[in-house]
Every structure is written in structure tokens, then in C-alpha cells.
Design an enzyme around this catalytic site. Sequence first.
Site, PDB file in Angstrom:
ATOM      1  N   GLU A  94     -31.481  39.200  35.321  1.00 16.18           N
ATOM      2  CA  GLU A  94     -30.149  38.727  36.340  1.00 16.18           C
ATOM      3  C   GLU A  94     -29.091  38.857  35.571  1.00 16.18           C
ATOM      4  O   GLU A  94     -29.065  38.385  34.404  1.00 16.18           O
ATOM      5  CB  GLU A  94     -30.739  37.373  36.840  1.00 16.18           C
ATOM      6  CG  GLU A  94     -32.049  37.301  37.931  1.00 16.18           C
ATOM      7  CD  GLU A  94     -32.108  36.277  38.552  1.00 16.18           C
ATOM      8  OE1 GLU A  94     -32.585  36.158  39.523  1.00 16.18           O
ATOM      9  OE2 GLU A  94     -32.097  34.991  38.003  1.00 16.18           O
ATOM     10  N   CYS A 107     -22.177  36.286  32.903  1.00 16.88           N
ATOM     11  CA  CYS A 107     -23.229  35.886  32.236  1.00 16.88           C
ATOM     12  C   CYS A 107     -24.461  37.064  32.236  1.00 16.88           C
ATOM     13  O   CYS A 107     -24.844  37.290  33.118  1.00 16.88           O
ATOM     14  CB  CYS A 107     -23.886  34.574  33.000  1.00 16.88           C
ATOM     15  SG  CYS A 107     -24.862  33.752  32.158  1.00 16.88           S
ATOM     16  N   CYS A 114     -37.984  35.354  27.812  1.00 16.99           N
ATOM     17  CA  CYS A 114     -37.559  34.885  26.415  1.00 16.99           C
ATOM     18  C   CYS A 114     -38.921  34.343  25.480  1.00 16.99           C
ATOM     19  O   CYS A 114     -39.854  33.949  25.984  1.00 16.99           O
ATOM     20  CB  CYS A 114     -36.755  33.613  26.487  1.00 16.99           C
ATOM     21  SG  CYS A 114     -35.749  32.966  24.989  1.00 16.99           S
ATOM     22  N   CYS A 118     -38.115  26.694  24.878  1.00 12.21           N
ATOM     23  CA  CYS A 118     -37.290  25.392  25.156  1.00 12.21           C
ATOM     24  C   CYS A 118     -37.895  24.819  26.287  1.00 12.21           C
ATOM     25  O   CYS A 118     -38.010  25.195  27.340  1.00 12.21           O
ATOM     26  CB  CYS A 118     -35.756  25.839  25.179  1.00 12.21           C
ATOM     27  SG  CYS A 118     -35.145  26.498  23.971  1.00 12.21           S
ATOM     28  N   CYS A 121     -36.000  25.159  30.022  1.00 14.35           N
ATOM     29  CA  CYS A 121     -35.389  26.165  30.809  1.00 14.35           C
ATOM     30  C   CYS A 121     -36.375  27.073  31.381  1.00 14.35           C
ATOM     31  O   CYS A 121     -37.379  27.276  31.053  1.00 14.35           O
ATOM     32  CB  CYS A 121     -35.249  27.086  29.295  1.00 14.35           C
ATOM     33  SG  CYS A 121     -34.315  28.564  29.902  1.00 14.35           S
ATOM     34  N   GLY A 163     -32.833  35.134  27.712  1.00 11.30           N
ATOM     35  CA  GLY A 163     -33.145  35.801  26.422  1.00 11.30           C
ATOM     36  C   GLY A 163     -32.376  35.134  25.415  1.00 11.30           C
ATOM     37  O   GLY A 163     -31.526  34.257  25.802  1.00 11.30           O
ATOM     38  N   GLU A 164     -32.968  35.120  24.137  1.00 13.86           N
ATOM     39  CA  GLU A 164     -32.096  34.786  22.964  1.00 13.86           C
ATOM     40  C   GLU A 164     -31.609  35.765  22.452  1.00 13.86           C
ATOM     41  O   GLU A 164     -32.069  36.804  21.684  1.00 13.86           O
ATOM     42  CB  GLU A 164     -33.220  34.137  21.900  1.00 13.86           C
ATOM     43  CG  GLU A 164     -32.677  33.673  20.415  1.00 13.86           C
ATOM     44  CD  GLU A 164     -31.234  33.089  20.696  1.00 13.86           C
ATOM     45  OE1 GLU A 164     -31.310  32.176  21.152  1.00 13.86           O
ATOM     46  OE2 GLU A 164     -30.282  33.712  19.979  1.00 13.86           O
ATOM     47  N   SER A 195     -24.400  32.865  22.724  1.00 10.80           N
ATOM     48  CA  SER A 195     -24.750  31.562  22.672  1.00 10.80           C
ATOM     49  C   SER A 195     -26.401  31.854  22.071  1.00 10.80           C
ATOM     50  O   SER A 195     -26.988  32.759  22.255  1.00 10.80           O
ATOM     51  CB  SER A 195     -25.103  31.415  24.400  1.00 10.80           C
ATOM     52  OG  SER A 195     -25.481  30.151  23.980  1.00 10.80           O
ATOM     53  N   SER A 217     -26.598  26.156  21.406  1.00  9.93           N
ATOM     54  CA  SER A 217     -27.454  25.118  22.280  1.00  9.93           C
ATOM     55  C   SER A 217     -28.044  24.283  21.330  1.00  9.93           C
ATOM     56  O   SER A 217     -29.287  24.427  20.813  1.00  9.93           O
ATOM     57  CB  SER A 217     -28.530  26.222  23.128  1.00  9.93           C
ATOM     58  OG  SER A 217     -27.583  27.009  23.760  1.00  9.93           O
ATOM     59  N   LEU A 218     -27.434  23.310  21.155  1.00  7.13           N
ATOM     60  CA  LEU A 218     -27.861  21.937  20.044  1.00  7.13           C
ATOM     61  C   LEU A 218     -28.742  21.157  21.094  1.00  7.13           C
ATOM     62  O   LEU A 218     -29.854  20.900  20.516  1.00  7.13           O
ATOM     63  CB  LEU A 218     -26.428  21.334  19.656  1.00  7.13           C
ATOM     64  CG  LEU A 218     -26.910  20.347  18.616  1.00  7.13           C
ATOM     65  CD1 LEU A 218     -27.519  21.001  17.230  1.00  7.13           C
ATOM     66  CD2 LEU A 218     -25.780  19.800  18.089  1.00  7.13           C
ATOM     67  N   ASN A 295     -30.160  21.619  35.120  1.00  4.97           N
ATOM     68  CA  ASN A 295     -30.515  22.168  36.377  1.00  4.97           C
ATOM     69  C   ASN A 295     -31.803  22.226  36.616  1.00  4.97           C
ATOM     70  O   ASN A 295     -32.647  22.854  35.850  1.00  4.97           O
ATOM     71  CB  ASN A 295     -29.908  23.608  36.297  1.00  4.97           C
ATOM     72  CG  ASN A 295     -28.291  23.760  36.737  1.00  4.97           C
ATOM     73  OD1 ASN A 295     -27.867  22.985  37.395  1.00  4.97           O
ATOM     74  ND2 ASN A 295     -27.742  24.515  35.662  1.00  4.97           N
ATOM     75  N   CYS A 338     -27.347  27.735  34.783  1.00  3.31           N
ATOM     76  CA  CYS A 338     -27.731  27.723  33.571  1.00  3.31           C
ATOM     77  C   CYS A 338     -29.282  27.567  33.607  1.00  3.31           C
ATOM     78  O   CYS A 338     -29.773  26.429  34.163  1.00  3.31           O
ATOM     79  CB  CYS A 338     -27.284  26.813  32.660  1.00  3.31           C
ATOM     80  SG  CYS A 338     -25.374  26.781  32.541  1.00  3.31           S
TER      81      CYS A 338
HETATM   82  N1  SAH Z   1     -30.879  31.616  24.383  1.00  2.00           N
HETATM   83  C1  SAH Z   1     -29.572  31.389  24.305  1.00  2.00           C
HETATM   84  C2  SAH Z   1     -28.832  31.663  25.400  1.00  2.00           C
HETATM   85  C3  SAH Z   1     -29.358  31.729  26.911  1.00  2.00           C
HETATM   86  S1  SAH Z   1     -29.320  29.888  27.673  1.00  2.00           S
HETATM   87  C4  SAH Z   1     -29.396  29.897  24.225  1.00  2.00           C
HETATM   88  O1  SAH Z   1     -30.338  29.147  23.841  1.00  2.00           O
HETATM   89  O2  SAH Z   1     -28.164  29.405  23.858  1.00  2.00           O
HETATM   90  C5  SAH Z   1     -27.830  29.583  28.018  1.00  2.00           C
HETATM   91  C6  SAH Z   1     -27.556  28.056  28.262  1.00  2.00           C
HETATM   92  O3  SAH Z   1     -28.191  27.340  29.151  1.00  2.00           O
HETATM   93  C7  SAH Z   1     -27.957  27.415  26.845  1.00  2.00           C
HETATM   94  O4  SAH Z   1     -27.495  26.497  26.649  1.00  2.00           O
HETATM   95  C8  SAH Z   1     -29.501  26.667  27.335  1.00  2.00           C
HETATM   96  O5  SAH Z   1     -30.079  25.745  26.639  1.00  2.00           O
HETATM   97  C9  SAH Z   1     -28.729  26.382  28.829  1.00  2.00           C
HETATM   98  N2  SAH Z   1     -29.759  25.944  29.865  1.00  2.00           N
HETATM   99  C10 SAH Z   1     -31.411  26.362  29.668  1.00  2.00           C
HETATM  100  N3  SAH Z   1     -31.936  25.814  30.617  1.00  2.00           N
HETATM  101  C11 SAH Z   1     -31.244  24.947  31.298  1.00  2.00           C
HETATM  102  C12 SAH Z   1     -31.406  24.115  32.479  1.00  2.00           C
HETATM  103  N4  SAH Z   1     -32.498  23.834  33.292  1.00  2.00           N
HETATM  104  N5  SAH Z   1     -30.261  23.328  33.033  1.00  2.00           N
HETATM  105  C13 SAH Z   1     -28.898  23.613  32.269  1.00  2.00           C
HETATM  106  N6  SAH Z   1     -29.038  24.216  31.182  1.00  2.00           N
HETATM  107  C14 SAH Z   1     -29.796  25.111  31.072  1.00  2.00           C
END
Ligand code: SAH
Length: 362
Positions: A94, A107, A114, A118, A121, A163-164, A195, A217-218, A295, A338
Site C-alpha cells: 500500500e 507514504c 516486514c 514490533c 504494528c 517494511g523496514e 524512517s 522510531s524510538l 492506531n 500509521c
Molecule cells: N519500519 C520503519 C518504517 C515503517 S513504520 C520504522 O519502523 O520506522 C512508520 C511509523 O509508524 C513508525 O514510527 C512505526 O513505529 C509507526 N507505527 C507502527 N504501528 C503503529 C500503530 N499501530 N499505531 C501508530 N503508529 C504505528
Amino acid sequence: MSTKKQNLFDLDRKGMEAFFVEMGEKPFRARQLLKWIHQQRVTDFDEMTNLSKALRAWLKEHCEVLVPEVVFEQTSKDGTRKWLLQLGCNNRVEAVFIPEQNRGTLCVSSQVGCALECSFCSTAQQGFNRNLSVAEIIGQLWVATRELGEDVRISNVVMMGMGEPLLNFNNVVAAMQLMLDDFAYGLSKRRVTISTSGVVPALDRLKEEIDVALALSLHAPNDELRDELVPINQKYPIKMLLESCKNYISGGRERNSITIEYVMIDKVNDTPELALELARLLKDVPSKINLIPFNPYPGSPYRCSSRNAMERFKSILQEKGFVTTRRKTRGDDIDAACGQLVGRVKDKTKRQLKKELKQEAV
Ligand code: SAH
């Protein structure tokens, strides 16, 4: 030589120049082709009228321009648009366009699924199939530009889809080169953002390759919590990661600060103590902080922080001097927010299966 045609969508300027030279053509052909393909959005060599007939015939014989196919499109109440792209072998990813008053952000996805896990996600729950090619990454921008038409401009790109990106290093870098290239999309370095969840060795290499904005993404201020939320932290812990980030923005880069992304999860990482710990952690890291309301997605184990908790977290960081914003949730009615992007992933990690077996066992 292989008889397979070269997909010109797979090449950035350097790659395309090398290709033409190798084929006994002039390197400046690359600039002509990039303009036709990415700026005029012409994929049929016959329509490339400033090229000689002979060259067009040669191109038809040796090259092709394959655009990803849009299989589904949705528009949210708030104007956010989402495209589902078909990638062969039943895989889909997407791309999401988010219009705002003074900018339009696309985006972009970098992988089918991925490989990281995490815990918050939804892409992670899908498992992983493969990296996207350059054509499939830049194709998202190409398709979105076409679908949005003349009146809507994509001014920003964020590599924040599925994806990463740093685990698909070469293809992501080549695609971002095209985004920046004046002969292709000509976007400003400040408006293309990668990111990452923190793949340190790749981040160290990135600096040598390209100058784009960096988002991290901390999601947690200490290793104990981050190990749980972003498991790659077990391999590359926070201290090492922040050093690598600081190094990325040092030495005359276009951007000299990073964006810290912090997803707000109810009672998990949203307490005032953790806000203070975050402020201490980032004391020497030039950064601005973006709080992302969590989300939910079907089966997600967490809830979004309360409005109060988010406001409190934000004001603590602001009091400590950090520019802190709360990301507005966009497109959640079409699952485009996100962490809600799922596409369709033919999982090769059997993650879904393992999860089901685990659930059956309890
Ligand atoms: N893999 C990369 C890029 C993809 S995610 C990364 O980790 O940065 C883009 C952003 O959305 C990241 O900061 C991720 O942590 C966040 N994200 C993932 N799942 C989410 C959720 N359920 N609600 C809100 N943000 C989320």
C-alpha cells in the site's frame, strides 16, 4: 548476454548511465529517459519524440518500462487516499497520500510485509515476503502522481509505509535518488524522509550514500521497554543507535536534527516518568519529537493512550525544551493510518502460522 529486457524503472540516474554506456549508447540518454518516464510519465518508447527512430527501436528491443498495477483505491473522509498495488505472486503493498494545507505527503512502502516484529504494528503481524524492487518503490510515487492529476502536488515523501527501509538498502537508496533527482522528481532533501526502527550498520552506511531527512522510531526511553516494543533493539541498543543517528546528522548535512517518533500506547510507554526519562535521553540529540497516537488494528494487544496522558507527556517534553507535536491520525476510516497498512503478504516466515499454533496451545 541475457535476453531479459531491462526495466528502466529499476534504475536511478547513475545506474541508467552505466547501463547505456555498457550498451554502447551515450550516457546523456539517461537524462532524456528519466525525464520522459518520471516527468512526462510516458512509458511507451514510440511517444518519446525527441529520440531518433533507430534509438526507439533499440529501446523497444532491449528495455521496458513496467508500472505497478493499482488494484484497489480508497479515499478517506479527510481526503487521505490509499492505493493497493499488485506486485505479482499475489503480493500487494500500500501507498498512502496525505493532503495537508501547505503540503502533500506520500507514504511509501519498502518491503512486502516486514521482517521485524514490533509488537504494536500490524504490518509485523503479516510476516515478510521480500524486498521491493526500485521499480516497485518509485512506482508508488509514479502511480500516485498520475492518480492525483495536475492539480495536486506531492511535495513530501516519507518511507513510512510497509517494511523496514534500511533492510532494503540498495533499492531504497536508488529510489530516493530518483525522488531527489532534478531529471526525475526533484524533491528537496528536506522533504524526503527515511524512517527506521534502528538498523545501526545500515544507518552508518546511509550517510555515505545520500542526504535525506531521518526519522527514528524510538517509542521507548530505555532498553528494557524498547526491547519489548521494537525487538531489533536487543541487537542494536539505544545508546549505540543514538550515536549512529547523531553521526548521520553531523558534518554539514541539509538537516541537522532528527525526528523522534513515539507511538503513544496506553499504560505501556505514556507515563510522566517515561516522558522525563525521554527528555534526559535526548538531551544531547538534536531532535524534534512526534507523538503518534497508537492506531488499533484487529487483534492488536494495546490501546491508544488517553487524551490526557498524551497532553501531559507532550507538555513535559515541551517544558524540557523539545519541539513536540502530536501527529494527527489521518485516513483511519480506510485503514491507512500509521501501522495499519497490511497489503497482502505471502508470508515466508510462517509468523501467522506460529501465532495461531501458540494461540491453540493455550
Ligand atoms: N519500519 C520503519 C518504517 C515503517 S513504520 C520504522 O519502523 O520506522 C512508520 C511509523 O509508524 C513508525 O514510527 C512505526 O513505529 C509507526 N507505527 C507502527 N504501528 C503503529 C500503530 N499501530 N499505531 C501508530 N503508529 C504505528
